[in-house]
Write a protein that holds these residues in place. Structure first.
Motif, short mmCIF file in Angstrom:
data_model
loop_
_atom_site.label_atom_id
_atom_site.label_comp_id
_atom_site.label_asym_id
_atom_site.label_seq_id
_atom_site.Cartn_x
_atom_site.Cartn_y
_atom_site.Cartn_z
N ALA A 81 38.17 -48.41 -74.58
CA ALA A 81 37.03 -47.56 -74.91
C ALA A 81 37.04 -47.16 -76.38
O ALA A 81 35.98 -47.11 -77.03
CB ALA A 81 37.05 -46.31 -74.03
N GLU A 82 38.23 -46.87 -76.92
CA GLU A 82 38.36 -46.54 -78.34
C GLU A 82 39.52 -47.33 -78.91
O GLU A 82 40.61 -47.36 -78.33
CB GLU A 82 38.61 -45.04 -78.56
CG GLU A 82 37.38 -44.17 -78.38
CD GLU A 82 37.30 -43.57 -76.98
OE1 GLU A 82 38.37 -43.28 -76.41
OE2 GLU A 82 36.18 -43.41 -76.46
N ALA A 83 39.30 -47.98 -80.04
CA ALA A 83 40.32 -48.81 -80.68
C ALA A 83 40.99 -48.04 -81.82
O ALA A 83 40.42 -47.09 -82.36
CB ALA A 83 39.67 -50.08 -81.24
N PRO A 84 42.21 -48.45 -82.20
CA PRO A 84 42.86 -47.82 -83.37
C PRO A 84 42.08 -48.16 -84.64
O PRO A 84 41.34 -49.14 -84.71
CB PRO A 84 44.25 -48.46 -83.40
CG PRO A 84 44.41 -49.16 -82.10
CD PRO A 84 43.05 -49.49 -81.62
N PHE A 85 42.27 -47.34 -85.66
CA PHE A 85 41.76 -47.67 -86.98
C PHE A 85 42.74 -47.13 -88.02
O PHE A 85 43.66 -46.38 -87.67
CB PHE A 85 40.34 -47.11 -87.20
CG PHE A 85 40.20 -45.63 -87.00
CD1 PHE A 85 40.42 -44.74 -88.06
CD2 PHE A 85 39.82 -45.12 -85.77
CE1 PHE A 85 40.27 -43.37 -87.88
CE2 PHE A 85 39.68 -43.74 -85.58
CZ PHE A 85 39.90 -42.88 -86.64
N GLU A 86 42.59 -47.52 -89.26
CA GLU A 86 43.53 -47.12 -90.29
C GLU A 86 43.61 -45.61 -90.38
O GLU A 86 42.60 -44.92 -90.54
CB GLU A 86 43.11 -47.70 -91.65
CG GLU A 86 44.15 -47.49 -92.74
CD GLU A 86 43.80 -48.20 -94.03
OE1 GLU A 86 44.48 -47.96 -95.03
OE2 GLU A 86 42.83 -49.00 -94.02
N GLY A 87 44.82 -45.09 -90.27
CA GLY A 87 45.02 -43.65 -90.27
C GLY A 87 44.98 -43.02 -88.89
O GLY A 87 45.24 -41.82 -88.75
N ARG A 92 42.51 -45.90 -76.49
CA ARG A 92 42.27 -45.39 -75.14
C ARG A 92 41.68 -46.50 -74.28
O ARG A 92 40.76 -47.21 -74.72
CB ARG A 92 41.29 -44.22 -75.22
CG ARG A 92 40.96 -43.56 -73.89
CD ARG A 92 40.10 -42.34 -74.14
NE ARG A 92 39.60 -41.78 -72.91
CZ ARG A 92 38.35 -41.33 -72.75
NH1 ARG A 92 37.50 -41.40 -73.76
NH2 ARG A 92 37.98 -40.81 -71.62
N TYR A 93 42.24 -46.65 -73.10
CA TYR A 93 41.78 -47.65 -72.15
C TYR A 93 41.29 -46.98 -70.86
O TYR A 93 41.82 -45.94 -70.45
CB TYR A 93 42.91 -48.59 -71.73
CG TYR A 93 43.29 -49.67 -72.72
CD1 TYR A 93 42.73 -50.94 -72.63
CD2 TYR A 93 44.23 -49.44 -73.71
CE1 TYR A 93 43.09 -51.95 -73.50
CE2 TYR A 93 44.59 -50.44 -74.60
CZ TYR A 93 44.02 -51.69 -74.48
OH TYR A 93 44.37 -52.69 -75.35
N LEU A 94 40.31 -47.60 -70.22
CA LEU A 94 39.96 -47.29 -68.85
C LEU A 94 40.37 -48.48 -67.99
O LEU A 94 40.21 -49.64 -68.39
CB LEU A 94 38.46 -47.05 -68.70
CG LEU A 94 37.87 -45.86 -69.45
CD1 LEU A 94 36.36 -45.84 -69.29
CD2 LEU A 94 38.48 -44.55 -68.98
#
Length: 237
Positions: A81-87, A92-94
């Motif tokens: 649902a939300e991916a990492p980004f710099e910083g 988050r996974y469903l």
């Protein structure tokens, strides 16, 4: 910390069950129980997010070398649902659980190359069996009714005798679980209505540490068995 994978991108890597020792314990916190109708509405809505993502993936496959957000794991289909980004190193996974009775196999005991925080949610006529090679610490919470059922049995199909410690998440429930890096765990949903909302607080870090080429749930996993067992050992009680 040292890397845990022999082959960073291997999606079916396993280690010797006989020599594995968990460095810590999982911690489980029962949160709340809901009436059947709202429990079903929440689980159904979250599962629909995952299912719609997988429909889009089949219709419009992710190009090679691009982050694939709709993925598959042994316990169910997942969606980042939300991916990492710099910083910001977390994601988050469903997960939309498979019903082990329909598939006829249990998911394998496994561990991850980074810590996890998961919230398990069940609807009517559905439970989740949460297992580990070591006892699961069940923390105090405002939990109505009787304590969660716990079971100790032999890990099925193991080449050496190992105990399996299981906590059963009842229907229409929300339960949180903290999974330290490298600690064994196994989830099996019995019934059609179960989801996980999972936060991986160090995914970018663990990917770099292990030398992985991308964010893939299977590559971040090390199994404690070569093959899955039949469904019987993870559907009772």
């Amino acid at each position: 910390m040292t890397r845990m994978k022999r082959s960073p991108d291997h999606e079916d890597e396993h280690i010797d069950l006989a020599t594995h020792t968990d460095p810590d314990r999982n911690r489980l916190t029962p949160l709340l129980r809901l009436p059947p109708e709202p429990a079903l509405a929440v689980v159904t809505a979250l599962a629909a997010v995952v299912r719609e993502a997988h429909v889009r993936e089949r219709e419009f496959p992710t190009p090679p070398g691009t982050l694939k957000r709709a993925q598959e794991f042994e316990e169910g289909d997942v969606y980042m649902a939300e991916a990492p980004f710099e910083g910001f190193f977390a994601d988050r996974y469903l997960m939309d659980f498979y019903d082990v009775r329909e598939r006829g196999v249990c998911s394998r005991m496994h561990l991850h190359t980074g810590l996890r925080f998961v919230r398990m949610m069940t609807g009517p006529a559905t439970t989740i069996r949460v297992s580990s090679l070591v006892p699961i610490t069940v923390l105090d919470a405002h939990w109505p009714g009787t304590p969660l059922l716990t079971v100790v049995d032999a890990l099925p199909d193991a080449p050496v005798p190992r105990e399996r410690h299981t906590v059963v998440v009842p229907e229409n429930s929300w339960v949180d679980m903290q999974i330290p890096r490298g600690v064994s765990h196994q989830f099996n949903a019995v019934g059609p209505h179960a989801v996980i909302d999972s936060v991986h607080p160090e995914e970018s870090i663990e990917t770099l540490r292990e030398g992985m080429s991308g964010y893939r749930m299977m590559a971040q996993t090390i199994f404690l068995a070569e093959q899955r067992s039949t469904a019987d050992p993870c559907t009772e009680p």
